[in-house]
Write an enzyme that holds these catalytic residues in place. Structure first.
Site, PDB file in Angstrom:
ATOM      1  N   SER A 107       0.828  -1.197   0.000  1.00  0.00           N
ATOM      2  CA  SER A 107       0.000   0.000   0.000  1.00  0.00           C
ATOM      3  C   SER A 107       0.870   1.257   0.000  1.00  0.00           C
ATOM      4  O   SER A 107       1.607   1.496  -0.946  1.00  0.00           O
ATOM      5  CB  SER A 107      -0.969  -0.026   1.177  1.00  0.00           C
ATOM      6  OG  SER A 107      -2.137   0.712   0.864  1.00  0.00           O
TER       7      SER A 107
ATOM      8  N   LYS B 285     -19.672  17.373   9.014  1.00  0.00           N
ATOM      9  CA  LYS B 285     -18.537  17.735   9.849  1.00  0.00           C
ATOM     10  C   LYS B 285     -18.135  16.630  10.830  1.00  0.00           C
ATOM     11  O   LYS B 285     -16.970  16.548  11.226  1.00  0.00           O
ATOM     12  CB  LYS B 285     -18.852  19.024  10.620  1.00  0.00           C
ATOM     13  CG  LYS B 285     -17.648  19.658  11.297  1.00  0.00           C
ATOM     14  CD  LYS B 285     -16.583  20.056  10.278  1.00  0.00           C
ATOM     15  CE  LYS B 285     -15.386  20.699  10.952  1.00  0.00           C
ATOM     16  NZ  LYS B 285     -14.298  20.973   9.984  1.00  0.00           N
TER      17      LYS B 285
END
Length: 283
Positions: free
Chosen positions: A106, A158
């Site tokens: 990765s 948020k």
């Protein structure tokens, strides 16, 4: 008396000659063409230290090649991309070889594709091209001990990933779009670094890890070998004749927990409850 002075002068002359020879030998050895090994170990949470080292190497004229020894499952997206960028800049002035250790997956593989060449052991685990973000929903657990979270926010998204509630379908769709964008950045970097077609990389970008031997057949690495092979390749690419002067990194003492987890316990625990953490990370 005259003979004694002559002998003293001759002795002094030879002492000076020997001193000059020693100085020249030391100067030559100090300025010989070098191959420097830089390590990228553990979970990638910060890029400052290795990025600074790579920048320093760009300005060292006697360093002709750099080997990036990678033993990492990946980590945070931003630091992985910053390391990739620094390696890419370095590869324009030095020959850079990525040497993949036990695990270079990765974000660890993301960094590797910026190198001029990639060398992996046959049994190296690499690849894992993809992005992951995980959330913990502790609402049920907290309710059992009488704890309830309250959030005041400025926008609908948020507090995406809040551990105090279930994630909403629209939030999942929003995060998926973000992940897809970051994943496309990964795919583009691999395609550019490996000289592959984007569609060919996309077929491999499902999070799978590959052995070094498999990765070679798929074009993800250039050759099979260990660190010594990578150093020799770097020297060859740099045109160094004879045995290169190899500089290995100093060994640093690490705490047990940092060695195991790649970051401090406080950082790890905070990360679990800090909402979204988008990662180039092997499972």
């Amino acid at each position: 008396m005259i003979i004694k002075n002559i002998l003293a002068a001759i002795g002094a002359f030879f002492v000076i000659i020997i001193a000059l020879v020693i100085v020249l030998v030391l100067f030559k050895s100090g300025r010989s063409d070098k191959v420097v090994v830089v390590r990228l170990d553990g979970v990638i949470t910060d890029s400052a230290e290795i990025s600074e080292k790579l920048r320093e190497l760009r300005d060292e004229d006697d360093v002709k090649a750099v080997v990036i020894r990678i033993d990492s499952p990946g980590g945070a997206v931003g630091p992985s991309q910053e390391i990739y960028s620094e390696i890419k800049r370095l590869s324009k002035t030095k020959k850079v070889v990525a040497s993949l250790g036990a695990l270079a997956a990765s974000g660890g593989y993301y960094a590797a594709v910026a190198a001029n060449k990639i060398v992996a052991n046959p049994g190296t685990l690499t690849g894992s091209i993809g992005v992951i973000v995980q959330f913990i929903n502790a609402e049920g657990l907290l309710s059992k001990v009488g704890i309830k979270g309250h959030t005041v926010k400025s926008g609908a998204f948020k507090d995406v990933g809040s551990p105090f509630r279930e994630i909403k379908p629209e939030e999942t769709a929003y995060m998926q779009a973000v992940i897809n964008d970051v994943n496309n950045q990964f795919i583009k970097a691999v395609a550019e670094g490996r000289g592959m077609k984007t569609e060919d990389v996309e077929k491999l970008a499902d999070g799978r890890v590959f052995t070094g031997a498999e990765a070679k057949t798929k074009g993800l690495v250039d050759s099979l070998g260990d660190l010594t092979d990578a150093v020799e390749l770097g020297a060859k690419l740099a045109g160094i004749t004879g045995k290169p002067h190899v500089i290995y990194p100093e060994k640093k003492g690490l705490g047990v927990l940092k060695t195991v987890f790649g970051e401090s316990v406080s950082e790890g625990v905070f990360g679990l409850f800090s909402g979204a953490r988008i990662m180039y990370m092997a499972p």
